[in-house]
Scaffold this motif. Sequence first.
Motif, PDB file in Angstrom:
ATOM      1  N   SER A 473     -11.095 105.820  25.233  1.00  0.00           N
ATOM      2  CA  SER A 473      -9.956 106.656  25.602  1.00  0.00           C
ATOM      3  C   SER A 473      -8.652 105.858  25.518  1.00  0.00           C
ATOM      4  O   SER A 473      -8.635 104.635  25.650  1.00  0.00           O
ATOM      5  CB  SER A 473     -10.139 107.198  27.014  1.00  0.00           C
ATOM      6  OG  SER A 473     -10.187 106.134  27.957  1.00  0.00           O
ATOM      7  N   ASP A 474      -7.577 106.568  25.303  1.00  0.00           N
ATOM      8  CA  ASP A 474      -6.256 105.949  25.242  1.00  0.00           C
ATOM      9  C   ASP A 474      -5.691 105.894  26.656  1.00  0.00           C
ATOM     10  O   ASP A 474      -5.265 106.901  27.217  1.00  0.00           O
ATOM     11  CB  ASP A 474      -5.339 106.764  24.331  1.00  0.00           C
ATOM     12  CG  ASP A 474      -3.991 106.087  24.130  1.00  0.00           C
ATOM     13  OD1 ASP A 474      -3.874 104.903  24.517  1.00  0.00           O
ATOM     14  OD2 ASP A 474      -3.065 106.741  23.630  1.00  0.00           O
ATOM     15  N   CYS A 475      -5.707 104.712  27.245  1.00  0.00           N
ATOM     16  CA  CYS A 475      -5.278 104.545  28.641  1.00  0.00           C
ATOM     17  C   CYS A 475      -4.234 103.442  28.710  1.00  0.00           C
ATOM     18  O   CYS A 475      -4.442 102.336  28.191  1.00  0.00           O
ATOM     19  CB  CYS A 475      -6.472 104.214  29.532  1.00  0.00           C
ATOM     20  SG  CYS A 475      -6.048 104.049  31.270  1.00  0.00           S
ATOM     21  N   ASN A 548     -16.525 113.616  29.860  1.00  0.00           N
ATOM     22  CA  ASN A 548     -17.050 114.980  29.865  1.00  0.00           C
ATOM     23  C   ASN A 548     -17.504 115.343  31.276  1.00  0.00           C
ATOM     24  O   ASN A 548     -17.697 114.454  32.123  1.00  0.00           O
ATOM     25  CB  ASN A 548     -18.205 115.117  28.879  1.00  0.00           C
ATOM     26  CG  ASN A 548     -17.740 114.992  27.446  1.00  0.00           C
ATOM     27  OD1 ASN A 548     -16.771 115.628  27.043  1.00  0.00           O
ATOM     28  ND2 ASN A 548     -18.411 114.144  26.671  1.00  0.00           N
ATOM     29  N   ARG A 549     -17.709 116.636  31.497  1.00  0.00           N
ATOM     30  CA  ARG A 549     -18.085 117.100  32.834  1.00  0.00           C
ATOM     31  C   ARG A 549     -19.499 117.661  32.827  1.00  0.00           C
ATOM     32  O   ARG A 549     -19.886 118.395  31.908  1.00  0.00           O
ATOM     33  CB  ARG A 549     -17.103 118.181  33.325  1.00  0.00           C
ATOM     34  CG  ARG A 549     -15.774 117.621  33.810  1.00  0.00           C
ATOM     35  CD  ARG A 549     -14.792 118.707  34.154  1.00  0.00           C
ATOM     36  NE  ARG A 549     -13.690 118.210  34.967  1.00  0.00           N
ATOM     37  CZ  ARG A 549     -12.637 117.566  34.481  1.00  0.00           C
ATOM     38  NH1 ARG A 549     -12.566 117.336  33.188  1.00  0.00           N
ATOM     39  NH2 ARG A 549     -11.678 117.139  35.296  1.00  0.00           N
ATOM     40  N   LEU A 550     -20.253 117.292  33.854  1.00  0.00           N
ATOM     41  CA  LEU A 550     -21.571 117.851  34.097  1.00  0.00           C
ATOM     42  C   LEU A 550     -21.416 118.904  35.190  1.00  0.00           C
ATOM     43  O   LEU A 550     -21.240 118.578  36.360  1.00  0.00           O
ATOM     44  CB  LEU A 550     -22.550 116.748  34.538  1.00  0.00           C
ATOM     45  CG  LEU A 550     -23.973 117.166  34.862  1.00  0.00           C
ATOM     46  CD1 LEU A 550     -24.690 117.663  33.612  1.00  0.00           C
ATOM     47  CD2 LEU A 550     -24.747 115.999  35.453  1.00  0.00           C
ATOM     48  N   MET A 603     -14.633 114.265  38.171  1.00  0.00           N
ATOM     49  CA  MET A 603     -15.438 114.674  39.320  1.00  0.00           C
ATOM     50  C   MET A 603     -14.608 115.678  40.119  1.00  0.00           C
ATOM     51  O   MET A 603     -13.647 115.317  40.784  1.00  0.00           O
ATOM     52  CB  MET A 603     -15.799 113.461  40.180  1.00  0.00           C
ATOM     53  CG  MET A 603     -16.630 113.782  41.404  1.00  0.00           C
ATOM     54  SD  MET A 603     -17.129 112.263  42.262  1.00  0.00           S
ATOM     55  CE  MET A 603     -17.785 112.950  43.777  1.00  0.00           C
ATOM     56  N   ASP A 604     -14.987 116.952  40.031  1.00  0.00           N
ATOM     57  CA  ASP A 604     -14.193 118.026  40.617  1.00  0.00           C
ATOM     58  C   ASP A 604     -14.744 118.426  41.980  1.00  0.00           C
ATOM     59  O   ASP A 604     -15.935 118.742  42.117  1.00  0.00           O
ATOM     60  CB  ASP A 604     -14.191 119.245  39.692  1.00  0.00           C
ATOM     61  CG  ASP A 604     -13.501 118.950  38.368  1.00  0.00           C
ATOM     62  OD1 ASP A 604     -12.520 118.190  38.390  1.00  0.00           O
ATOM     63  OD2 ASP A 604     -13.956 119.453  37.329  1.00  0.00           O
ATOM     64  N   ILE A 605     -13.866 118.393  42.979  1.00  0.00           N
ATOM     65  CA  ILE A 605     -14.188 118.873  44.325  1.00  0.00           C
ATOM     66  C   ILE A 605     -13.179 119.981  44.641  1.00  0.00           C
ATOM     67  O   ILE A 605     -11.967 119.764  44.593  1.00  0.00           O
ATOM     68  CB  ILE A 605     -14.102 117.750  45.363  1.00  0.00           C
ATOM     69  CG1 ILE A 605     -15.084 116.623  45.024  1.00  0.00           C
ATOM     70  CG2 ILE A 605     -14.387 118.286  46.768  1.00  0.00           C
ATOM     71  CD1 ILE A 605     -14.967 115.410  45.924  1.00  0.00           C
ATOM     72  N   LEU A 616     -20.005 113.081  33.072  1.00  0.00           N
ATOM     73  CA  LEU A 616     -21.119 112.977  32.131  1.00  0.00           C
ATOM     74  C   LEU A 616     -20.823 111.808  31.202  1.00  0.00           C
ATOM     75  O   LEU A 616     -19.971 111.898  30.318  1.00  0.00           O
ATOM     76  CB  LEU A 616     -21.275 114.274  31.337  1.00  0.00           C
ATOM     77  CG  LEU A 616     -22.428 114.317  30.336  1.00  0.00           C
ATOM     78  CD1 LEU A 616     -23.763 114.158  31.048  1.00  0.00           C
ATOM     79  CD2 LEU A 616     -22.403 115.610  29.536  1.00  0.00           C
ATOM     80  N   LEU A 617     -21.519 110.697  31.395  1.00  0.00           N
ATOM     81  CA  LEU A 617     -21.220 109.471  30.665  1.00  0.00           C
ATOM     82  C   LEU A 617     -21.866 109.429  29.292  1.00  0.00           C
ATOM     83  O   LEU A 617     -21.325 108.807  28.371  1.00  0.00           O
ATOM     84  CB  LEU A 617     -21.687 108.260  31.485  1.00  0.00           C
ATOM     85  CG  LEU A 617     -21.016 108.079  32.851  1.00  0.00           C
ATOM     86  CD1 LEU A 617     -21.572 106.843  33.540  1.00  0.00           C
ATOM     87  CD2 LEU A 617     -19.510 107.970  32.714  1.00  0.00           C
ATOM     88  N   LEU A 618     -23.032 110.063  29.133  1.00  0.00           N
ATOM     89  CA  LEU A 618     -23.772 109.965  27.874  1.00  0.00           C
ATOM     90  C   LEU A 618     -24.414 111.313  27.588  1.00  0.00           C
ATOM     91  O   LEU A 618     -25.253 111.786  28.366  1.00  0.00           O
ATOM     92  CB  LEU A 618     -24.835 108.862  27.976  1.00  0.00           C
ATOM     93  CG  LEU A 618     -25.676 108.592  26.736  1.00  0.00           C
ATOM     94  CD1 LEU A 618     -24.795 108.124  25.581  1.00  0.00           C
ATOM     95  CD2 LEU A 618     -26.752 107.554  27.038  1.00  0.00           C
ATOM     96  N   ARG A 619     -24.019 111.925  26.488  1.00  0.00           N
ATOM     97  CA  ARG A 619     -24.598 113.223  26.120  1.00  0.00           C
ATOM     98  C   ARG A 619     -26.098 113.081  25.890  1.00  0.00           C
ATOM     99  O   ARG A 619     -26.552 112.149  25.243  1.00  0.00           O
ATOM    100  CB  ARG A 619     -23.928 113.767  24.860  1.00  0.00           C
ATOM    101  CG  ARG A 619     -22.507 114.237  25.077  1.00  0.00           C
ATOM    102  CD  ARG A 619     -21.961 114.854  23.792  1.00  0.00           C
ATOM    103  NE  ARG A 619     -20.595 115.328  23.982  1.00  0.00           N
ATOM    104  CZ  ARG A 619     -20.285 116.528  24.406  1.00  0.00           C
ATOM    105  NH1 ARG A 619     -21.251 117.389  24.716  1.00  0.00           N
ATOM    106  NH2 ARG A 619     -19.024 116.895  24.536  1.00  0.00           N
TER     107      ARG A 619
END
Length: 728
Positions: A473-475, A548-550, A603-605, A616-619
Amino acid sequence: MTGNEESAFEPPAPLPIRRLQESLINRIAAGEIIHRPASALKELLENSLDAGATSIRVVVKDGGLKLLQIQDNGCGIRKTDLPILAERFTTSKLSSFSDLSRLTTYGFRGEALASISHVAHLSVVTKTRSEVCAYKAQYSDGRLVPSQAGHTPDPKPCAGNDGTIITIEDLFFNIPTRLSALRNTSDEYSRILDVITKYAIHNPKVSFSCKKAGSGTPEISTPSGSTTPQTIGMLYGHTVTKEILHADIVSPDNTKADETWSAQAYFTSANYQAKKTIFLLFINHRLVESTRLKRALEGLYTGILPKGASPFIYLSLEIHPRAVDVNVHPTKKEVHFLNEDVITERICDSVQDILAEKNSSRTFEYQTLLTGGIAEQPSTSDKKRKGKERERESDAEVEENGLGSKQEPRKVYSHQKVRTSLQDRTLDSMFPVIDPSQIADLAGSEKTSKSSGVPGTPVTPAVASRYREITESDCNLTSVNALRRVLVKKRHKSLTEILEKHIFVGIVDLDRCLSLVQHSTKLYLVNHGALAEELFYQLGLRQFGDMNRLKLDPSPPLRRLIEIAVEAEETEGHTSLSKPQIVERIHKILFEKREMLSDYFSMDISSTGLVESLPLLLRGYTPNLDKLPHFLMRLGPQVNWISELECFETFLRELAYFYIPGPLATDGSVAKELSEESVAEKAEKWQIQHVLFPAMRRYLVAPKTLLDRDDVVQVADLPELYKVFERC
């Protein structure tokens, strides 16, 4: 000899006896107490432990010669005591000589800080729980000195947490001879780490950390509330922990009341072999040395270990204070105690009985004679260059021999052949590979991962997605870029090459996370759990801010998940907070940080306290959601929410720990229809072989710490095996 000759050899006149200056006396005494930075640290560690600290942080620069700082959360020092803090023989541990026979603290003479102030620049920041602010004081030659010219030397109020921060700068600046003898800063830093390691093992309930100044990652980091075997494993590695034995030893029943004693010993079995004996001895919680006791225990292993092999021994001996003389060495390095022969004999007998009981036969997990170290290998360009040089030399030999053409290629012997190759087409590659965890779907039942009472998410097939490239990612955050540079700096070239070009052989032990891989003609036993933890940490850092999001459907409540984990923990004696208070504190932290967790870690709360998604680190790889409550609970105390760099690093470490392979929940009836092996085990093995190891081959930058902890061990080498068979 004549009388004149005798008068020529008259003895010299006696020199006058003078009283030494107080500054010279103090500097001589300081040299007896503070030999090197590690001895200064030992004194400060003991002061922190005497103060009841549960967290001790150490920062070192140039081996402790330039900077040595120790911070604790103990009781602190009262402002009224600061003026005499660094004077000689000022202590809170003694009031009369008879107190020596009842001494239970580490320090008692009051010489540590005084000695340090005579050979270094000493500053103290301290705060007690009853005071509204902290106070800072600076010392030189045992007295308060002003921090700046024109200021008073009185302690100045400042901001600070409960506890004490002691900073030592420019150690031995006024003793050039001692300073010149300690120029090897890496050796001094190793001694400091050794001291912290020993005190961390003896105090597993206390959190210790040590790092170099400017470094974001500590060299040593232990959590509070651990057990002794756990701490030994963290600091000395899994090799020691799996072979550790324990003995509780007490004095005989007929021992006098003031001569009673007890001992706890942790020692390795016959399956553990080290080049040098590791012997940790604490008597009444003091780190001391006893050559006699060490030799007696080493003698027990001479009959069960090969020649040159040595054990690991940690012994904590508690003796009645009246039977111990602690005042026999300036640095408290040695103590004298009554009935030394009897105590030594009883301890050795108990250890020998347990060794005989547990080690009737020795087991071997791998052939140590064939085990070789993984050293840095020449780069690919170097190999090509050397290969061309060998070809040119071969051509020259052909011309010198007058031969018209090159000789035929040399014969490749059997022990030089690589038995497998990535380029070989296998039968499996001609058929689609199906995740065993999807078999339940094929049977018509919906397969989902479930956490403790919390519905999970469907497991995604990994056939096609595992080939997708994971881009960095571009950070622009300085802290994230610093962590990425650390990964590159700590890369072990040869180990990374082994993992990039390995051939997966098989899983040895699923519960112990052991697998076999092949590289060239060598076979390696690897801890795929440790490799996976490092892989997922690096994947999280690689995708920082763009993960990505799980999705979790339905979304479980955050508070309930934390309650499940806290209820399963044993918190009695570890904290003054009740379980509901712990749940409330962790819930408050995560709820307040939900925007940051969503932006950086996906991580959505929700505003109503529901966990809607996880990173999600690895598809194709789904973590075991049974560990979700424990993961959320650890985010409270284990993540440093104050420092940005340490916050990101510790969160990603906890996330990687959550992602370590674990058994998946499944329906037992389906498992019986398939085979005796459960669907959960098949799914986990499939993910390890077809998702994890290919991802390691593509993305893992292997650090040297994997070798230091014996997470990658060479167990066989084909040429060496042929040599063994030739001798048979």
